[in-house]
Scaffold this motif. Structure first.
Motif, PDB file in Angstrom:
ATOM      1  N   ASN A 212      -1.547 -40.712 -24.430  1.00  0.00           N
ATOM      2  CA  ASN A 212      -1.499 -41.921 -24.383  1.00  0.00           C
ATOM      3  C   ASN A 212      -1.246 -42.353 -22.911  1.00  0.00           C
ATOM      4  O   ASN A 212      -0.046 -42.232 -22.459  1.00  0.00           O
ATOM      5  CB  ASN A 212      -0.755 -42.517 -25.364  1.00  0.00           C
ATOM      6  N   GLY A 213      -2.065 -43.172 -22.143  1.00  0.00           N
ATOM      7  CA  GLY A 213      -1.796 -43.552 -21.014  1.00  0.00           C
ATOM      8  C   GLY A 213      -0.690 -44.556 -20.970  1.00  0.00           C
ATOM      9  O   GLY A 213      -0.083 -44.720 -19.742  1.00  0.00           O
ATOM     10  N   ASP A 214      -0.614 -45.599 -21.929  1.00  0.00           N
ATOM     11  CA  ASP A 214       0.331 -46.646 -21.895  1.00  0.00           C
ATOM     12  C   ASP A 214       1.681 -45.918 -21.798  1.00  0.00           C
ATOM     13  O   ASP A 214       2.725 -46.526 -21.311  1.00  0.00           O
ATOM     14  CB  ASP A 214       0.161 -47.506 -22.892  1.00  0.00           C
ATOM     15  N   VAL A 215       1.997 -45.049 -22.679  1.00  0.00           N
ATOM     16  CA  VAL A 215       3.459 -44.214 -22.729  1.00  0.00           C
ATOM     17  C   VAL A 215       3.665 -43.805 -21.338  1.00  0.00           C
ATOM     18  O   VAL A 215       4.919 -43.780 -20.850  1.00  0.00           O
ATOM     19  CB  VAL A 215       3.265 -43.280 -23.580  1.00  0.00           C
ATOM     20  N   LEU A 216       2.769 -43.130 -20.807  1.00  0.00           N
ATOM     21  CA  LEU A 216       3.135 -42.320 -19.265  1.00  0.00           C
ATOM     22  C   LEU A 216       3.293 -43.507 -18.440  1.00  0.00           C
ATOM     23  O   LEU A 216       4.250 -43.432 -17.519  1.00  0.00           O
ATOM     24  CB  LEU A 216       1.706 -41.453 -19.143  1.00  0.00           C
ATOM     25  N   VAL A 217       2.489 -44.757 -18.482  1.00  0.00           N
ATOM     26  CA  VAL A 217       2.734 -45.734 -17.459  1.00  0.00           C
ATOM     27  C   VAL A 217       4.213 -46.441 -17.434  1.00  0.00           C
ATOM     28  O   VAL A 217       5.158 -46.472 -16.610  1.00  0.00           O
ATOM     29  CB  VAL A 217       1.780 -46.683 -17.386  1.00  0.00           C
TER      30      VAL A 217
END
Length: 293
Positions: A212-217
Motif C-alpha cells: 500500500n503506497g499510502d502507508v509508505l508515504v
C-alpha cells in the motif's frame, strides 16, 4: 446484394468450415449462403474456399481475406453499437476494479460526478492492487496502473502516472541527500511490494515493504526513509513541505493509468459512457501534478 451480408456469410462459413452450419447460425438457407460466397469469389476474382463433400477449407488467399473481413465486420458492428448508445441512455450496474490508493484518493469525486451525469448507472467499485481477471470475476472495467503487456483485453490510456523519489526533510538532514541512484543502497528504503524489478530501485536495505503506497508515504513523512511513489499519492505532502523530492534528474519514465475492458464489440452503453467520462476528467497534466510543477 448487400456487401455486409456477403462478408458476414463468408466469415461465418470460414469459422464453421461448413455452408450448412453457417446457414443455421445466420438463419438463412444453405443455397443463399453458397450464392453469397460464389458471388464474392467472382467479385474478387480468386477462389476463397476449397470444397469437399464433407467440409470447406479456406485457401491461402481466403485466409488472408478472412482476417481482413473479420476486422471489417467487427468495426461495422462496433459502429452500430456506438450509434445505438447515442439513443439508449446508460443504465444498469457498472462493476469496476481499481487500485486501492488511487481509488481512495481520486475516484470518489469522479464517481459522484459520473452518477450526477448518468443517474441510472449504479457503480460497484472494488479496490484491489492485484490484477483481477476481468472476465472470470465479472467486472465490466478495470483501472490499472503500469506499463501494460500485450493481452486479449482492450486498454485505453487515461493519464500518465509520474513517479518521484521523496523523503522527509528531517530524514535527509540526518542521513544526507543522495545525488546519485547508487547512493540509495546506503539509505533506509520504503518499497512497494508490487513494484517490478527496476534499475531505479536497489534490492538491498529494505527498511519497509508494503503493498500500500499510502502507508509508505506516511512512513516517509514520519522520517522512516526514502520512497519511490506516484505523485497522485505524495503530491499533497510535497506541496506542504512534509516531503522533499530528490533525485529529480533520475525520475523514471511515467507509467500510465489505463481503462481495461474485455472487448470493444457491442460494448455496453454504461461501459462506454464511463470510459468517455474518465477521459480528460483529471486534466492534462493531472491536477495533482500541477500542485508540484
Amino acid at each position: 446484394m448487400d456487401r455486409i451480408d456477403v462478408l458476414r456469410a463468408f466469415v461465418t462459413v470460414g469459422n464453421e468450415s461448413s455452408f450448412t452450419k453457417a446457414a443455421d447460425k445466420l438463419q438463412l438457407s444453405p443455397q443463399l449462403i453458397s450464392k453469397y460466397v460464389s458471388r464474392l469469389e467472382e467479385n474478387v476474382g480468386i477462389r476463397l474456399f476449397n470444397r469437399t463433400t464433407r467440409k470447406v477449407h479456406l485457401t491461402e488467399a481466403g485466409l488472408r481475406y478472412f482476417q481482413r473481413a473479420q476486422q471489417v465486420l467487427d468495426d461495422f458492428d462496433d459502429l452500430d453499437s456506438q450509434l445505438s448508445d447515442l439513443q439508449d441512455e446508460a443504465r444498469g450496474l457498472l462493476r469496476v476494479s481499481a487500485p486501492v490508493s488511487f481509488a481512495t484518493s481520486h475516484l470518489a469525486r469522479l464517481i459522484n460526478d459520473f452518477r450526477k451525469a448518468h443517474p441510472h448507472v449504479n457503480v460497484d467499485l472494488q479496490l484491489n492492487d492485484r490484477k483481477v481477471d476481468i472476465v472470470e470475476e465479472g467486472f465490466d472495467i478495470a483501472l490499472r496502473i503500469g506499463k501494460l503487456k500485450s493481452s486479449s483485453l482492450i486498454a485505453k490510456a487515461i493519464i500518465p502516472i509520474q513517479l518521484v523519489f521523496c523523503a522527509a526533510p528531517a530524514y535527509l538532514a540526518k542521513h544526507g541527500t543522495p545525488t546519485q541512484l547508487e547512493e540509495l543502497v546506503n539509505h533506509q528504503l520504503l518499497s512497494y511490494s508490487y513494484m517490478e524489478k527496476t534499475p531505479f530501485w536497489p534490492d538491498g536495505n529494505q527498511a519497509m515493504i508494503s503493498n500500500n503506497g499510502d502507508v509508505l508515504v506516511q512512513s516517509a513523512i514520519e522520517g522512516a526513509g526514502i520512497t519511490l511513489q506516484p505523485t497522485f499519492i505524495c503530491a499533497e505532502a510535497i506541496k506542504s513541505g512534509k516531503l522533499t523530492m530528490i533525485l529529480s534528474e533520475f525520475t523514471p519514465e511515467p507509467l500510465g493509468l489505463y481503462a481495461v475492458y474485455p472487448h470493444r464489440k457491442l460494448l455496453a452503453s454504461k461501459v462506454r459512457t464511463f470510459i468517455d467520462f474518465l477521459d480528460g476528467y483529471f486534466g492534462t497534466p493531472p491536477y495533482w501534478d500541477r500542485l508540484i510543477d
